[in-house]
Every structure is written in structure tokens, then in C-alpha cells.
Design a protein around this motif. Structure first.
Motif, PDB file in Angstrom:
ATOM      1  N   MET A   1      16.388  32.092  54.296  1.00  0.00           N
ATOM      2  CA  MET A   1      16.334  33.424  53.692  1.00  0.00           C
ATOM      3  C   MET A   1      14.936  33.994  53.879  1.00  0.00           C
ATOM      4  O   MET A   1      13.950  33.315  53.643  1.00  0.00           O
ATOM      5  N   THR A   2      14.840  35.257  54.297  1.00  0.00           N
ATOM      6  CA  THR A   2      13.551  35.893  54.569  1.00  0.00           C
ATOM      7  C   THR A   2      13.271  36.976  53.549  1.00  0.00           C
ATOM      8  O   THR A   2      14.105  37.843  53.311  1.00  0.00           O
ATOM      9  N   LYS A   3      12.106  36.922  52.941  1.00  0.00           N
ATOM     10  CA  LYS A   3      11.728  37.926  51.945  1.00  0.00           C
ATOM     11  C   LYS A   3      11.484  39.273  52.601  1.00  0.00           C
ATOM     12  O   LYS A   3      10.837  39.361  53.640  1.00  0.00           O
ATOM     13  N   GLY A   4      11.947  40.328  51.998  1.00  0.00           N
ATOM     14  CA  GLY A   4      11.687  41.663  52.504  1.00  0.00           C
ATOM     15  C   GLY A   4      10.306  42.127  52.085  1.00  0.00           C
ATOM     16  O   GLY A   4       9.630  41.493  51.288  1.00  0.00           O
ATOM     17  N   THR A   5       9.892  43.281  52.589  1.00  0.00           N
ATOM     18  CA  THR A   5       8.574  43.817  52.232  1.00  0.00           C
ATOM     19  C   THR A   5       8.727  44.822  51.110  1.00  0.00           C
ATOM     20  O   THR A   5       9.742  45.496  50.986  1.00  0.00           O
ATOM     21  N   GLY A   6       7.691  44.887  50.325  1.00  0.00           N
ATOM     22  CA  GLY A   6       7.661  45.906  49.273  1.00  0.00           C
ATOM     23  C   GLY A   6       8.789  45.792  48.283  1.00  0.00           C
ATOM     24  O   GLY A   6       9.277  46.780  47.762  1.00  0.00           O
ATOM     25  N   GLY A   7       9.273  44.535  48.034  1.00  0.00           N
ATOM     26  CA  GLY A   7      10.298  44.347  47.034  1.00  0.00           C
ATOM     27  C   GLY A   7      11.695  44.662  47.519  1.00  0.00           C
ATOM     28  O   GLY A   7      12.614  44.732  46.717  1.00  0.00           O
ATOM     29  N   THR A  12      19.648  37.305  54.505  1.00  0.00           N
ATOM     30  CA  THR A  12      20.252  35.978  54.533  1.00  0.00           C
ATOM     31  C   THR A  12      20.983  35.785  55.848  1.00  0.00           C
ATOM     32  O   THR A  12      21.122  36.708  56.669  1.00  0.00           O
ATOM     33  N   LEU A  13      21.479  34.575  56.081  1.00  0.00           N
ATOM     34  CA  LEU A  13      22.243  34.282  57.282  1.00  0.00           C
ATOM     35  C   LEU A  13      23.460  35.187  57.404  1.00  0.00           C
ATOM     36  O   LEU A  13      23.901  35.517  58.496  1.00  0.00           O
ATOM     37  N   ASP A  14      24.006  35.601  56.269  1.00  0.00           N
ATOM     38  CA  ASP A  14      25.200  36.451  56.295  1.00  0.00           C
ATOM     39  C   ASP A  14      24.905  37.844  56.849  1.00  0.00           C
ATOM     40  O   ASP A  14      25.817  38.585  57.196  1.00  0.00           O
ATOM     41  N   ASP A  15      23.629  38.211  56.936  1.00  0.00           N
ATOM     42  CA  ASP A  15      23.271  39.516  57.490  1.00  0.00           C
ATOM     43  C   ASP A  15      23.159  39.472  59.018  1.00  0.00           C
ATOM     44  O   ASP A  15      23.028  40.520  59.657  1.00  0.00           O
ATOM     45  N   LEU A  16      23.192  38.275  59.608  1.00  0.00           N
ATOM     46  CA  LEU A  16      23.047  38.152  61.051  1.00  0.00           C
ATOM     47  C   LEU A  16      24.351  38.490  61.761  1.00  0.00           C
ATOM     48  O   LEU A  16      25.439  38.146  61.289  1.00  0.00           O
ATOM     49  N   PRO A  17      24.276  39.157  62.925  1.00  0.00           N
ATOM     50  CA  PRO A  17      25.498  39.549  63.640  1.00  0.00           C
ATOM     51  C   PRO A  17      26.195  38.381  64.337  1.00  0.00           C
ATOM     52  O   PRO A  17      27.384  38.438  64.617  1.00  0.00           O
ATOM     53  N   ASP A  18      25.458  37.310  64.627  1.00  0.00           N
ATOM     54  CA  ASP A  18      26.042  36.149  65.297  1.00  0.00           C
ATOM     55  C   ASP A  18      26.437  35.094  64.283  1.00  0.00           C
ATOM     56  O   ASP A  18      25.820  34.954  63.214  1.00  0.00           O
ATOM     57  N   GLY A  19      27.450  34.325  64.653  1.00  0.00           N
ATOM     58  CA  GLY A  19      27.846  33.219  63.803  1.00  0.00           C
ATOM     59  C   GLY A  19      26.792  32.130  63.821  1.00  0.00           C
ATOM     60  O   GLY A  19      26.259  31.798  64.867  1.00  0.00           O
ATOM     61  N   VAL A  20      26.477  31.563  62.658  1.00  0.00           N
ATOM     62  CA  VAL A  20      25.503  30.481  62.553  1.00  0.00           C
ATOM     63  C   VAL A  20      26.126  29.343  61.749  1.00  0.00           C
ATOM     64  O   VAL A  20      26.624  29.551  60.643  1.00  0.00           O
ATOM     65  N   VAL A  21      26.092  28.151  62.329  1.00  0.00           N
ATOM     66  CA  VAL A  21      26.603  26.957  61.659  1.00  0.00           C
ATOM     67  C   VAL A  21      25.510  25.902  61.695  1.00  0.00           C
ATOM     68  O   VAL A  21      24.947  25.622  62.755  1.00  0.00           O
ATOM     69  N   GLU A  31      26.313  24.368  56.333  1.00  0.00           N
ATOM     70  CA  GLU A  31      26.136  25.802  56.069  1.00  0.00           C
ATOM     71  C   GLU A  31      26.836  26.593  57.169  1.00  0.00           C
ATOM     72  O   GLU A  31      26.847  26.200  58.336  1.00  0.00           O
ATOM     73  N   ALA A  32      27.452  27.709  56.809  1.00  0.00           N
ATOM     74  CA  ALA A  32      28.097  28.610  57.770  1.00  0.00           C
ATOM     75  C   ALA A  32      27.978  30.026  57.239  1.00  0.00           C
ATOM     76  O   ALA A  32      28.265  30.281  56.059  1.00  0.00           O
ATOM     77  N   ASN A  33      27.550  30.952  58.092  1.00  0.00           N
ATOM     78  CA  ASN A  33      27.370  32.325  57.618  1.00  0.00           C
ATOM     79  C   ASN A  33      28.656  33.136  57.762  1.00  0.00           C
ATOM     80  O   ASN A  33      29.677  32.667  58.292  1.00  0.00           O
ATOM     81  N   GLY A  34      28.590  34.372  57.316  1.00  0.00           N
ATOM     82  CA  GLY A  34      29.777  35.221  57.310  1.00  0.00           C
ATOM     83  C   GLY A  34      30.351  35.463  58.689  1.00  0.00           C
ATOM     84  O   GLY A  34      31.575  35.489  58.881  1.00  0.00           O
TER      85      GLY A  34
END
Length: 359
Positions: A1-7, A12-21, A31-34
Motif C-alpha cells: 500500500m502506498t501513501k498518498g500526498t497531502g492526506g 492499494t493493489l486493488d487500484d492496479l489495472p493488472d492482476g496481481v497474485v 494475496e490477490a487483487n481485484g
């Protein structure tokens, strides 16, 4: 999980367009993303916690199972981290099959032991552009074939028609050139095949214990056929042990580096060195050319890359293939350059490959 800037909200992995396992050392899904859930049709609970072989039954183009009984042999080498992209068939929730392009990276702990892997899944339909790349490959390699074939045709015709009028030394020179050009054609065809094998993870290395210094000397002798003015100094450490590698692929890498130095830099003042650094054998090709601008260094190993304002020769594939061959051995290939002083292409090969692969 990557922190955004300025709050802002986290990514998260679920925001990525490619499948991640992500799988652990036992090849069990942790772990498996959306996007992965959408590609396979499984709910998260049916994937996480189960062996990947049991639930997805991944198989290669040849139908052979992947990750069922063990990892690929290359995973035993601590220096190997990247998993080459390849087409994989997986079983979906509806018992159908999906064709995916799968790549990824091995996860290793501090001492290099395998802790698992992260796999990235993409629909193979996204790879339609590979057909266009295939056309470009054929075009560029065909262009590269013209020169040696023209030489072979010219000299053989001359030998056949004027055999009795040619001196023995002339015949020998022509036959040596024909032999060299035939080797060039063979190497170009090998590179053409290696493109497919590297991209699909099907490259087979025929490893044996190799004397790197002897291979380097052989390469210099052969390249001198095309560049008679080639002046190369070989300096290999006496304590450099033989490496467990494919001698043909090692010769292919060195030939590409030496030819490039002679063609794009200068054939004079070349220096080829070999030694030991830590657990690796290290081989470097140094030239005294004009150097390579820093903004181009990072692009040298891209497929079809040809630097502007250079001689319009070459397919733009040699360095890309060479890096792939070195990485397949568990090593690294990089370049450094000082404008006005020259460039150095340096690659490593793990010295413990034999022991790692024969545990």
C-alpha cells in the motif's frame, strides 16, 4: 500500500489495472487483487490460502503444468529475481480456461533464499502488438542477413569460376571469409529464435563448465575477420574459475559486445578483462570510443533501440538479447560511459550456479 500526498487516499493493489497474485515459498496464494479476481472469476476467499497449482492449474504453451511440484530451476539461483513474461493458461472459476501473459518477480530474504513471488497477470489480447513487432524483427534481421549472404554468394561464385587462376592464399582468404559470414548468418538466426524464447520464458541453457578467457580469445579471433585492425588486450585473473554456463550463449554475448565496440566506438585499444567479485565472475569490455551520452545509456538495452547520429547498421536487438541471456544465467549486464574517454559493458555470472542447480 502506498501513501498518498497531502492526506489523499492510499493506493492499494486493488487500484492496479493488472492482476496481481502473491504466493509464498510453498506456492500458496497469500494475496490477490481485484483485477486478478476479475480475470479468474474467483472470489477472494476461494483463492487466498490455497496452492496456486490446485486452484488455477497454470500451464505453459506446451500444456505442461507450472508451479505444481516445484519452482522453475532458475529460482534456485539467489541472483535471479525477474520472471520472464510468458503465456500461461489458467483454470477459471467456471472451469473454463483463460490465456494470460504472466510475468513477475521472486521475493527473497536477506540471504537470497526464496520466500515467494509476485505474479502479474494480463489478458493475452493486450499483446496483439507483438505481431507488429514480429514484422519489425523480420524486417531488421532480413536487412542484417543481406551483407553476409552477399559476401558468401560473391566469393563462392568467384571460387567456382576462377579456381584455377586463384592463388592458394587468395582461396584461403575467401574461404575464411565465407566461413566467418556463415557463422554470422547462424548467429542472426539464433538471435531471432532467442527473441521468442526469452519473451516466453522457454530459453534452454545447455550449461557446462566454461573457460571464459578461452571463449573471449576465440571471439576476438573471429571478430578480427570483419575488423582486421582490431587491437584487443585480454587480461583475465589467474584465479578466475570456470563458470557453469552455456558456452554458445556466452560466446554470443561477448561477440555482440566486442563487435559493437569495434563498430560504434573504435577497434583500437579495446580491453577485455575478467575477474572475481564476491560470488560472481565479472567480465568487462572497455573501449576508447567517444562515449555514450548519459541520456542514452538507460535506453541501450531496449528492443530495437539505435542511438541517433550513429552508423545506420544493426538491428537494435543485440544488447536486448545479450542482457536477456546474461539474466537467464542469473547475472547482470550494464553499461557505463565517460564522454570522450570510452565506454564499458560489464556482465556478471554467478560462480555458485553449479552447486545451486544441483542441490
Amino acid at each position: 500500500m502506498t501513501k498518498g500526498t497531502g492526506g489523499t487516499s492510499d493506493t492499494t493493489l486493488d487500484d492496479l489495472p493488472d492482476g496481481v497474485v502473491r504466493v509464498d515459498a510453498d506456492r500458496r496464494i497469500v494475496e490477490a487483487n481485484g483485477a486478478a479476481l476479475a480475470l479468474t472469476g474467483y472470489p477472494r476467499g476461494d483463492l487466498v490460502g490455497r496452492p496456486i497449482a490446485e486452484v488455477l492449474d497454470p500451464r505453459g504453451r506446451d500444456g505442461k503444468p507450472l508451479l505444481h511440484d516445484d519452482w522453475h530451476a532458475s529460482a534456485r539461483l539467489p541472483s535471479v529475481r525477474l520472471i520472464p513474461e510468458q503465456q500461461v493458461d489458467i483454470r477459471c472459476a467456471d472451469d473454463g480456461t483463460a490465456k494470460l501473459m504472466v510475468t513477475g518477480r521472486y521475493i527473497r530474504n536477506g540471504n537470497g533464499a526464496l520466500a515467494g513471488a509476485v505474479l502479474v497477470l494480463r489478458p493475452s489480447a493486450r499483446r496483439v502488438h507483438l505481431a507488429a513487432q514480429g514484422i519489425e524483427v523480420v524486417s531488421t534481421v532480413s536487412h542484417e542477413l543481406r551483407s553476409p549472404l552477399t559476401s558468401v554468394k560473391g566469393y563462392t561464385s568467384l571460387l567456382l569460376n576462377r579456381w584455377d587462376r586463384l592463388k592458394d592464399e587468395q582461396k584461403r582468404m575467401m574461404l575464411e571469409q565465407v566461413n566467418y559470414d556463415a557463422d554470422r548468418v547462424t548467429r542472426l538466426i539464433t538471435e531471432l529464435l532467442d527473441i521468442s524464447r526469452l519473451e516466453t520464458g522457454r530459453l534452454v541453457l545447455r550449461r557446462q563448465l566454461v573457460d571464459v578467457a578461452a571463449v573471449a580469445q576465440s571471439v576476438v579471433d573471429k571478430v578480427r575477420m570483419a575488423y582486421p585492425e582490431l587491437d584487443a588486450d585480454l587480461a583475465f585473473a589467474e584465479n578466475l574459475p570456470r563458470v557453469y554456463a552455456d558456452p554458445d550463449k556466452l560466446e554470443q554475448v561477448l561477440t555482440n559486445l566486442v563487435e559493437n565496440a569495434a563498430k560504434y566506438a573504435t577497434p583500437v585499444g579495446l580491453r577485455i578483462t575478467g575477474g572475481v567479485e564476491g560470488d560472481d565472475a565479472v567480465v568487462s569490455v572497455h573501449d576508447r570510443g567517444p562515449g555514450i551520452p548519459g541520456n542514452l545509456l538507460e535506453h541501450l538495452f531496449e528492443k530495437f533501440f539505435r542511438a541517433p547520429d550513429t552508423k545506420p547498421t544493426g538491428s537494435g536487438l543485440g544488447l536486448w538479447i545479450s542482457r536477456g541471456l546474461v539474466e537467464a544465467h542469473g547475472g547482470r549486464l550494464d553499461a557505463t560511459s565517460v564522454p570522450g574517454e570510452g565506454s564499458t559493458f560489464r556482465f556478471t555470472l554467478p560462480l555458485g550456479a553449479f552447486e545451486e542447480l544441483h542441490k
